[in-house]
Design an enzyme around this catalytic site. Structure first.
Site, PDB file in Angstrom:
ATOM      1  N   ASP A   7       0.706  -1.204  -0.247  1.00 15.65           N
ATOM      2  CA  ASP A   7      -0.027  -0.096  -0.022  1.00 15.65           C
ATOM      3  C   ASP A   7       0.601   1.244   0.674  1.00 15.65           C
ATOM      4  O   ASP A   7       0.684   2.262  -0.505  1.00 15.65           O
ATOM      5  CB  ASP A   7      -0.559   0.466   1.496  1.00 15.65           C
ATOM      6  CG  ASP A   7      -1.939  -0.850   0.798  1.00 15.65           C
ATOM      7  OD1 ASP A   7      -2.719  -1.547   0.412  1.00 15.65           O
ATOM      8  OD2 ASP A   7      -2.707  -1.909   2.284  1.00 15.65           O
ATOM      9  N   HIS A  26      -7.567  -3.449  -1.868  1.00 12.44           N
ATOM     10  CA  HIS A  26      -7.600  -2.863  -0.944  1.00 12.44           C
ATOM     11  C   HIS A  26      -7.411  -1.095  -1.087  1.00 12.44           C
ATOM     12  O   HIS A  26      -7.116  -0.999  -2.166  1.00 12.44           O
ATOM     13  CB  HIS A  26      -6.059  -2.867  -0.517  1.00 12.44           C
ATOM     14  CG  HIS A  26      -6.093  -2.882   1.217  1.00 12.44           C
ATOM     15  ND1 HIS A  26      -7.085  -2.434   1.993  1.00 12.44           N
ATOM     16  CD2 HIS A  26      -5.141  -3.084   2.129  1.00 12.44           C
ATOM     17  CE1 HIS A  26      -7.247  -2.376   3.287  1.00 12.44           C
ATOM     18  NE2 HIS A  26      -5.705  -2.448   3.287  1.00 12.44           N
TER      19      HIS A  26
HETATM   20  N1  LIG Z   1      -1.016  -9.992   2.938  1.00 14.16           N
HETATM   21  C1  LIG Z   1      -2.507 -10.023   2.951  1.00 14.16           C
HETATM   22  O1  LIG Z   1      -2.863 -11.138   3.331  1.00 14.16           O
HETATM   23  C2  LIG Z   1      -3.955  -9.419   2.022  1.00 14.16           C
HETATM   24  C3  LIG Z   1      -4.787  -9.740   1.904  1.00 14.16           C
HETATM   25  C4  LIG Z   1      -5.742  -9.136   1.264  1.00 14.16           C
HETATM   26  C5  LIG Z   1      -5.403  -7.615   0.749  1.00 14.16           C
HETATM   27  N2  LIG Z   1      -4.350  -7.541   0.318  1.00 14.16           N
HETATM   28  C6  LIG Z   1      -3.542  -6.603  -0.601  1.00 14.16           C
HETATM   29  O2  LIG Z   1      -2.834  -6.881  -1.376  1.00 14.16           O
HETATM   30  C7  LIG Z   1      -2.129  -5.490  -1.836  1.00 14.16           C
HETATM   31  C8  LIG Z   1      -0.637  -6.120  -2.437  1.00 14.16           C
HETATM   32  O3  LIG Z   1      -0.174  -6.402  -0.709  1.00 14.16           O
HETATM   33  P1  LIG Z   1       0.702  -8.038  -0.786  1.00 14.16           P
HETATM   34  O4  LIG Z   1       0.753  -8.190   1.192  1.00 14.16           O
HETATM   35  O5  LIG Z   1       0.722  -8.622  -1.398  1.00 14.16           O
HETATM   36  O6  LIG Z   1       2.181  -6.909  -0.619  1.00 14.16           O
HETATM   37  P2  LIG Z   1       2.779  -6.664   0.019  1.00 14.16           P
HETATM   38  O7  LIG Z   1       4.717  -7.873   0.193  1.00 14.16           O
HETATM   39  O8  LIG Z   1       2.807  -4.906   0.822  1.00 14.16           O
HETATM   40  O9  LIG Z   1       4.141  -5.744  -1.132  1.00 14.16           O
HETATM   41  C9  LIG Z   1       5.161  -6.324  -2.003  1.00 14.16           C
HETATM   42  C10 LIG Z   1       5.243  -5.598  -3.283  1.00 14.16           C
HETATM   43  O10 LIG Z   1       5.443  -4.807  -2.841  1.00 14.16           O
HETATM   44  C11 LIG Z   1       6.537  -4.569  -4.032  1.00 14.16           C
HETATM   45  N3  LIG Z   1       7.564  -2.766  -4.031  1.00 14.16           N
HETATM   46  C12 LIG Z   1       7.544  -2.215  -2.083  1.00 14.16           C
HETATM   47  N4  LIG Z   1       7.871  -1.318  -1.836  1.00 14.16           N
HETATM   48  C13 LIG Z   1       8.151  -0.848  -3.510  1.00 14.16           C
HETATM   49  C14 LIG Z   1       8.676   0.453  -4.076  1.00 14.16           C
HETATM   50  N5  LIG Z   1       9.030   1.768  -3.583  1.00 14.16           N
HETATM   51  N6  LIG Z   1       8.921   0.827  -5.314  1.00 14.16           N
HETATM   52  C15 LIG Z   1       8.182  -0.433  -6.447  1.00 14.16           C
HETATM   53  N7  LIG Z   1       7.345  -1.950  -5.566  1.00 14.16           N
HETATM   54  C16 LIG Z   1       7.400  -1.871  -3.811  1.00 14.16           C
HETATM   55  C17 LIG Z   1       7.853  -5.483  -3.843  1.00 14.16           C
HETATM   56  O11 LIG Z   1       8.361  -5.741  -4.069  1.00 14.16           O
HETATM   57  P3  LIG Z   1      10.212  -5.567  -4.504  1.00 14.16           P
HETATM   58  O12 LIG Z   1      10.559  -6.575  -4.002  1.00 14.16           O
HETATM   59  O13 LIG Z   1      11.008  -5.749  -5.068  1.00 14.16           O
HETATM   60  O14 LIG Z   1      10.228  -4.735  -2.885  1.00 14.16           O
HETATM   61  C18 LIG Z   1       6.736  -6.423  -3.846  1.00 14.16           C
HETATM   62  O15 LIG Z   1       6.754  -6.631  -4.915  1.00 14.16           O
HETATM   63  C19 LIG Z   1      -2.489  -4.573  -0.775  1.00 14.16           C
HETATM   64  O16 LIG Z   1      -2.886  -3.669  -1.053  1.00 14.16           O
HETATM   65  C20 LIG Z   1      -2.629  -5.414  -0.062  1.00 14.16           C
HETATM   66  O17 LIG Z   1      -3.265  -3.904   1.040  1.00 14.16           O
HETATM   67  C21 LIG Z   1      -3.725  -8.334   0.911  1.00 14.16           C
END
Ligand SMILES: NC(=O)c1ccc[n+]([C@@H]2O[C@H](COP(=O)([O-])OP(=O)(O)OC[C@H]3O[C@@H](n4cnc5c(N)ncnc54)[C@H](OP(=O)(O)O)[C@@H]3O)[C@@H](O)[C@H]2O)c1
Length: 433
Positions: free
Chosen positions: A182, A206
């Site tokens: 996010d 989200h």
């Molecule tokens: N996790 C859950 O349980 C869950 C459940 C429902 C919805 N969501 C939503 O789904 C979405 C993704 O969540 P997530 O948990 O899968 O991911 P996350 O772990 O929050 O994000 C990881 C991703 O973001 C990238 N990233 C971080 N900083 C960055 C930057 N400055 N520039 C470019 N890329 C960057 C990372 O790439 P690098 O490896 O290159 O850093 C990685 O690919 C969010 O909106 C979250 O709220 C999550």
């Protein structure tokens, strides 16, 4: 007593709090195995699809390989029951089912689309592999040569073919699935926004970025559909349930409907990424409930509550193993699964009359003590305080290390160190890695 970490210091003022987990623990002693009475009230079977799975620790590549053979076949919906209106305790709600989207229909619906999955964290991994196994045209866009790039390659995404730098993936995609963290969604928005041109669809999991636009500055272009599919669980569970031929529950919502087809697209994408049932919501309701729930009973409250109960036991001379068993082990191994299966009364009925009496007496006490905290938490979510904190902390270049440091502190608390030993004594113990 174990040495106090900074995390404990933060939680201590709120120790006597937290709702129903405490009622379970405060009253449950040695009674769990007695009368598993058939509960008279049962949730409709068709909706019991989201039992939490333990976090899968296998590597991405292992997951991908294990999934490849079975997933597409398993995910093929059985029958076609369609949209349902169900009565949830007196409130009628519309639910969409995967069964309404047989695989051939799904593939036909997206035959002219390229799903560009931006970000490859937990959700990117689960949703991306599921959509790929469903036979859709999926590409991944992440920072070149970062951790996600490496993990995507392990999962079989091929640089130059299905794996691209972020901007390139957006240019190639018709449906832009923004699954960056996010904080990163906000940071990258000035660069990404101009690439989301008319005719594309913008997808989130989200409501965070667009609802709190005063803080995130994420304001979608006016000429694209903006939709949400938010799986109600970790991306690992999204993947695990899909591989088992089941589906996760997801919320769906529309922020902006330019084509008149935004909702239909959200439902179809929900199916594509592995949802079994989809519940209608709004972006606002999704983000408020999600931020609230994870800070509350799903994660924050449960850690605080476990710790509070454990500390009182230790202060009164109980051993670490006894304190852990009475706080965490019986809860997670015996009682909470019963709540998940058939509800709270079913779990109560599975316990002794002694336990039931105490639990019934203490439940309202915990409810009363907790209510003001939950009110305060909800306000903190609504007024954007939680969002601003998240943007600030997770927007740092050291976000991974900073979070890990705090998680290591939890891991190092006596309660969780004792837990490792207790777990190692389980008959089915297979190691922690
Ligand atoms: N996790 C859950 O349980 C869950 C459940 C429902 C919805 N969501 C939503 O789904 C979405 C993704 O969540 P997530 O948990 O899968 O991911 P996350 O772990 O929050 O994000 C990881 C991703 O973001 C990238 N990233 C971080 N900083 C960055 C930057 N400055 N520039 C470019 N890329 C960057 C990372 O790439 P690098 O490896 O290159 O850093 C990685 O690919 C969010 O909106 C979250 O709220 C999550």
């Amino acid at each position: 007593m174990n040495s106090k970490t900074s995390n404990e210091t933060f939680l201590e003022p709120e120790l006597p709090l937290y709702l129903f987990f405490a009622l379970i623990m405060a009253s449950f002693t040695r009674a769990a195995s007695q009368t598993l009475r058939a509960a008279s009230r049962r949730a409709p079977r068709a909706l019991a699809v989201s039992a939490a799975q333990p976090t899968q620790r296998a590597s991405f590549s292992l997951l991908a390989r294990a999934a490849a053979a079975k997933a597409a076949q398993n995910s093929a919906p059985q029958g076609a029951r369609g949209v349902k209106t169900l009565d949830f305790a007196g409130t009628k709600e519309t639910i969409y089912e995967r069964a309404d989207w047989p695989l051939a229909k799904l593939q036909d619906y997206f035959k002219n689309d390229t799903l560009a999955l931006i970000g490859y964290g937990s959700q990117g991994h689960g949703q991306g592999l599921n959509a790929r196994d469903n036979g859709l045209n999926v590409i991944v866009g992440v920072r070149e040569n970062g951790e996600s790039w490496r993990q995507a390659m392990e999962d079989g995404w091929v640089p130059g073919k299905t794996l691209f730098p972020i901007e390139e993936a957006i240019n190639k995609g018709t449906i832009i699935m923004n699954l960056l963290s996010d904080a990163a969604q906000s940071q990258t928005w000035p660069t990404l926004a101009p690439l989301i041109t008319k005719g594309k669809t913008l997808y989130f999991s989200h409501g965070f970025s667009v609802v709190f636009d005063k803080d995130t500055h994420v304001i979608p272009p006016k000429d694209v559909d903006v939709i949400l599919v938010a799986p109600k669980g970790s991306g690992r569970t999204v993947r695990t349930l899909f591989k088992e031929g089941r589906g996760i529950n997801s919320s769906i919502a529309v922020w902006q409907d330019v084509t008149g087809k935004a909702q239909e697209k959200a439902i179809a994408l929900g199916v594509a990424v592995g949802s079994g049932y989809m519940y209608e919501t709004t972006f606002e309701k999704e983000v408020y409930s999600d931020l609230y729930g994870e800070r509350g009973v799903l994660m924050g409250a449960i850690q605080g509550l476990f710790l509070a109960q454990y500390q009182v036991l230790r202060k009164n001379g109980h051993t670490p193993s006894e304190a852990f068993n009475e706080t965490v082990e019986e809860a997670t191994q015996s009682l909470y699964p019963l709540i998940g299966q058939k509800g709270m009364d079913y779990m109560f009925n599975a316990c002794s009359t002694t336990a039931r009496r105490g639990a019934l007496d203490w439940a309202p006490v915990f409810e009363k003590a907790n209510l003001p905290i939950f009110e305060k938490l909800y306000q903190s979510v609504r007024d954007g305080t939680e969002t601003r904190k998240s943007l600030e902390y997770n927007g740092r270049s050291t976000y991974r290390e900073d979070l890990q440091k705090e998680l290591d502190e939890i891991d190092n608390q006596e309660i969780w160190r004792a837990g490792k030993v207790v777990r190692s004594l389980r008959p089915d113990y297979k190691g922690e890695e």
